[in-house]
Scaffold this active site. Structure first.
Site, PDB file in Angstrom:
ATOM      1  N   LYS A  92      36.705  44.072  50.888  1.00 39.70           N
ATOM      2  CA  LYS A  92      37.791  44.820  50.245  1.00 39.70           C
ATOM      3  C   LYS A  92      37.581  46.315  50.418  1.00 39.70           C
ATOM      4  O   LYS A  92      36.466  46.820  50.253  1.00 39.70           O
ATOM      5  CB  LYS A  92      37.849  44.511  48.750  1.00 39.70           C
ATOM      6  CG  LYS A  92      38.284  43.104  48.392  1.00 39.70           C
ATOM      7  CD  LYS A  92      38.357  42.953  46.872  1.00 39.70           C
ATOM      8  CE  LYS A  92      38.788  41.558  46.466  1.00 39.70           C
ATOM      9  NZ  LYS A  92      38.854  41.393  44.991  1.00 39.70           N
ATOM     10  N   ASP A  93      38.670  47.027  50.709  1.00 37.20           N
ATOM     11  CA  ASP A  93      38.565  48.480  50.845  1.00 37.20           C
ATOM     12  C   ASP A  93      38.093  49.120  49.545  1.00 37.20           C
ATOM     13  O   ASP A  93      37.176  49.940  49.528  1.00 37.20           O
ATOM     14  CB  ASP A  93      39.899  49.090  51.301  1.00 37.20           C
ATOM     15  CG  ASP A  93      41.109  48.552  50.556  1.00 37.20           C
ATOM     16  OD1 ASP A  93      40.971  48.045  49.431  1.00 37.20           O
ATOM     17  OD2 ASP A  93      42.231  48.633  51.118  1.00 37.20           O
TER      18      ASP A  93
ATOM     19  N   THR B 184      39.367  44.403  39.455  1.00 35.25           N
ATOM     20  CA  THR B 184      38.379  44.716  40.500  1.00 35.25           C
ATOM     21  C   THR B 184      38.140  46.213  40.684  1.00 35.25           C
ATOM     22  O   THR B 184      36.996  46.673  40.657  1.00 35.25           O
ATOM     23  CB  THR B 184      38.820  44.091  41.836  1.00 35.25           C
ATOM     24  OG1 THR B 184      38.790  42.674  41.710  1.00 35.25           O
ATOM     25  CG2 THR B 184      37.898  44.514  42.968  1.00 35.25           C
TER      26      THR B 184
ATOM     27  N   ASP C 234      32.002  42.854  38.958  1.00 38.92           N
ATOM     28  CA  ASP C 234      33.063  43.782  38.548  1.00 38.92           C
ATOM     29  C   ASP C 234      33.885  43.221  37.395  1.00 38.92           C
ATOM     30  O   ASP C 234      34.534  43.955  36.660  1.00 38.92           O
ATOM     31  CB  ASP C 234      33.974  44.115  39.733  1.00 38.92           C
ATOM     32  CG  ASP C 234      34.583  42.872  40.371  1.00 38.92           C
ATOM     33  OD1 ASP C 234      34.084  41.760  40.139  1.00 38.92           O
ATOM     34  OD2 ASP C 234      35.568  43.020  41.117  1.00 38.92           O
ATOM     35  N   HIS C 235      33.861  41.907  37.226  1.00 36.51           N
ATOM     36  CA  HIS C 235      34.524  41.205  36.122  1.00 36.51           C
ATOM     37  C   HIS C 235      34.131  39.752  36.241  1.00 36.51           C
ATOM     38  O   HIS C 235      33.484  39.342  37.220  1.00 36.51           O
ATOM     39  CB  HIS C 235      36.049  41.364  36.184  1.00 36.51           C
ATOM     40  CG  HIS C 235      36.659  40.959  37.494  1.00 36.51           C
ATOM     41  ND1 HIS C 235      36.768  39.646  37.892  1.00 36.51           N
ATOM     42  CD2 HIS C 235      37.149  41.701  38.525  1.00 36.51           C
ATOM     43  CE1 HIS C 235      37.314  39.598  39.099  1.00 36.51           C
ATOM     44  NE2 HIS C 235      37.546  40.827  39.521  1.00 36.51           N
TER      45      HIS C 235
ATOM     46  N   ASN D 124      44.058  48.045  39.810  1.00 37.09           N
ATOM     47  CA  ASN D 124      44.140  47.967  41.266  1.00 37.09           C
ATOM     48  C   ASN D 124      45.334  48.781  41.754  1.00 37.09           C
ATOM     49  O   ASN D 124      45.314  49.398  42.818  1.00 37.09           O
ATOM     50  CB  ASN D 124      44.270  46.516  41.718  1.00 37.09           C
ATOM     51  CG  ASN D 124      43.022  45.708  41.421  1.00 37.09           C
ATOM     52  OD1 ASN D 124      41.926  46.253  41.349  1.00 37.09           O
ATOM     53  ND2 ASN D 124      43.188  44.408  41.246  1.00 37.09           N
TER      54      ASN D 124
END
Length: 550
Positions: free
Chosen positions: A156-157, A72, A347-348, A93
């Site tokens: 998500k941050d 991600t 992103d994937h 990550n």
């Protein structure tokens, strides 16, 4: 006289180019979206969401991720920098930085900001400082002398911060503890009034009431396995993964964070994006372009939990299609149909569940990185006659050593690395074992080798890349493997959608090979600005050339 006419012509041409820039660029990243979902679920997509992007915009149907591992943080970063981990530095990550395991956006020099003045803990100690390259947003700020506004939103941050970049006016992400969207002092000392108002409306409490049931008759979900299949994970407090789900009970058992694993989290994300449009007055200026990054995180959580063939996932994408339609309609109303450009990508992607593949006679299996590390350490201890473990971890499908242990044992890094390579190469589960310190010595297909090189950051990555056989994944479960994951170079993880639509974007589709790193330079070309500092991609000519020649 000719010189004057030439000067006037030149000035007019510059003016025309400036007028062609969109007032607003919106980039939407759908976490864990496989390219083939566009076709698998299309029968029940409405005309205003994904189909609108396909029917009115341009689709790159053969766009691939050009690095490994496909995770991600790397994906969001690469989309917006046009770069790869080797250059932009976001190597996973989590990764090794200065000898310490570091979360990609971790920053202990800042504190969280939630509008209440209360401490947010680690959830708010986030920033883009670990990112080594500029983003599209950074370049837009520089180009406009900081008149342009750049905003990032996500649950998500990392999906909010890394796309928005260093110079953004704001990046906002979700705090599981309070159910509020927060930021950090890297960006500002207090939340803007529009975010405070949004938080105070407590939409999340409304979304966590009632039930999650399927949009259509559950028996018509033909793209999925039956409800409560053995391949699905379940929520904490729920006996079986079956519809309908009691949302209030899920909140009670899991807290506000459960919104991440529900399609209502997608709606909440787009709600915040619409609030940003209004609160920041994005896309309403005549003299500069603005940028909004929107990352949909729920699709990733739901994919991990339920897998690629669950009714929960299919229903999530059907609901996402409706949220997308509503958001595009909002852009039409607030900014104007001919004043913005939107692109959508991922992103994937994701593999199919291991047990699901096995049950259908397709090769796949689980690989336990911790167990494999212990076995490799045992071999190295016996080989070199040492007591200390020499391998620190197998992370991101890479081998990280203990340099101090190697030195203390009187060994050389090269000798230990070469023995480790020999050990892993003797295991048929590994398609390739790549020595990242001696690339020229590897007999690996160029496509795979290039992706490994692109994914290798010498200060943050392991010295050996382990490329598993197709269908193999890191998973600690010994039986009853549920859900799915991602991370490999193969098409199931690396083939992602890429759709552009809006102001002067041509309609069409292409099977020409494209790369994730081509998205950022394409966006920059459409905005008429410089590419990011670490960019290695190329603008997609089928999109940009007609745009520039309008």
């Amino acid at each position: 006289m000719k010189k004057v006419l030439f000067a006037l012509s030149f000035m007019l041409s510059i003016g025309l180019v400036a007028q062609e820039r969109p007032r607003l660029m919106v980039g939407i990243v759908i976490d864990q979206m496989r390219w083939d979902y566009l076709n698998r679920f299309s029968e029940r997509f409405g005309e205003g969401g994904f189909k609108r992007l396909l029917n009115n915009g341009f689709s790159c149907d053969n766009l691939m991720i050009d690095y490994i591992p496909t995770y991600t943080a790397i994906g969001h970063t690469s989309v917006w920098t046009g770069s790869v981990p080797s250059i932009h530095g976001i190597a996973g990550n989590d990764y090794l930085k200065d000898g310490k395991w570091t979360y990609c956006t971790e920053d202990t020099t800042v504190v969280g900001v939630d509008g209440s003045g209360k401490p947010t803990g680690f959830a708010g100690q986030q920033s883009p400082r670990n990112l080594l390259a500029t983003t599209v947003g950074d370049e837009l700020k520089l180009f406009s002398n900081f008149r342009s506004k750049v905003i990032g939103v996500a649950l998500k941050d990392r999906a909010s911060i890394l796309p928005a970049g260093h110079a953004a006016d704001g990046a906002y992400w979700f705090d599981d503890k309070t159910g509020r969207f927060i930021t950090s002092t890297f960006y500002r000392k207090d939340l803007p009034e529009w975010v405070k108002k949004f938080n105070d409306e407590r939409r999340i409490d409304q979304y966590l009431k009632g039930e999650w049931n399927t949009l259509f008759d559950i028996d018509t979900y033909k793209e999925s396995q039956p409800d409560n299949s053995v391949y699905e994970g379940r929520y904490k407090g729920v006996k079986a993964p079956t519809f309908p789900y009691n949302l209030a009970q899920l909140k009670k058992d899991n807290g506000y964070g459960v919104i991440r694993s529900l399609p209502m989290g997608t709606t909440l994300t787009f709600d915040l994006a619409k609030a940003a449009l209004e609160g920041e007055q994005l896309g309403l200026s005549d003299d500069h372009s603005d940028l909004l990054t929107v990352s949909v995180s729920t699709t990733d959580y739901i994919g991990h939990q339920f897998g690629t063939h669950a009714i929960e996932l299919e229903d999530t994408y059907l609901r996402l299609d409706k949220d997308l339609e509503d958001f595009l309609n909002t852009l039409d109303a607030k900014v104007g149909k001919n004043n913005y450009i939107v692109f959508l990508t991922a992103d994937h992607a994701a593999a199919h569940n291991i047990s699901f593949l096995q049950d259908n006679k397709i090769g796949a299996d689980a690989w336990n990185s911790r167990a494999e590390r212990d076995l490799a350490n045992q071999h190295l201890k016996q080989k070199f006659g040492v007591r200390q473990s020499l391998i620190r971890t197998l992370n991101n499908y890479q081998v990280f050593f203990y340099p101090d242990s190697i030195t203390a044992s009187g060994l050389t890094r090269e000798a230990v690395r070469e023995e480790a390579i020999r050990y892993f190469k003797n295991d048929p589960r590994y398609a390739y074992v790549i020595d990242m310190e001696n690339i020229g010595r590897n007999s690996v297909p160029q496509t795979v080798l290039t992706r490994a090189i692109n994914g290798y950051n010498r200060n943050r990555s392991g010295e050996i890349f382990l490329i598993l056989q197709p269908g193999w994944y890191s998973n600690s479960a010994k039986k009853n493997i549920t859900g799915t994951t991602h991370g490999a170079w193969n098409a199931y993880d690396a083939h992602i959608p890429c759709l552009f639509m809006g102001k002067n974007i041509p309609h069409g589709r292409s099977q020409k090979p494209q790369h994730m790193t081509d998205i950022a330079p394409t966006a920059c070309a459409l905005l008429g600005i410089q590419m990011p500092s670490g960019n290695v991609g190329n603008a997609i000519s089928e999109i940009v050339d007609p745009f520039l020649n309008k």
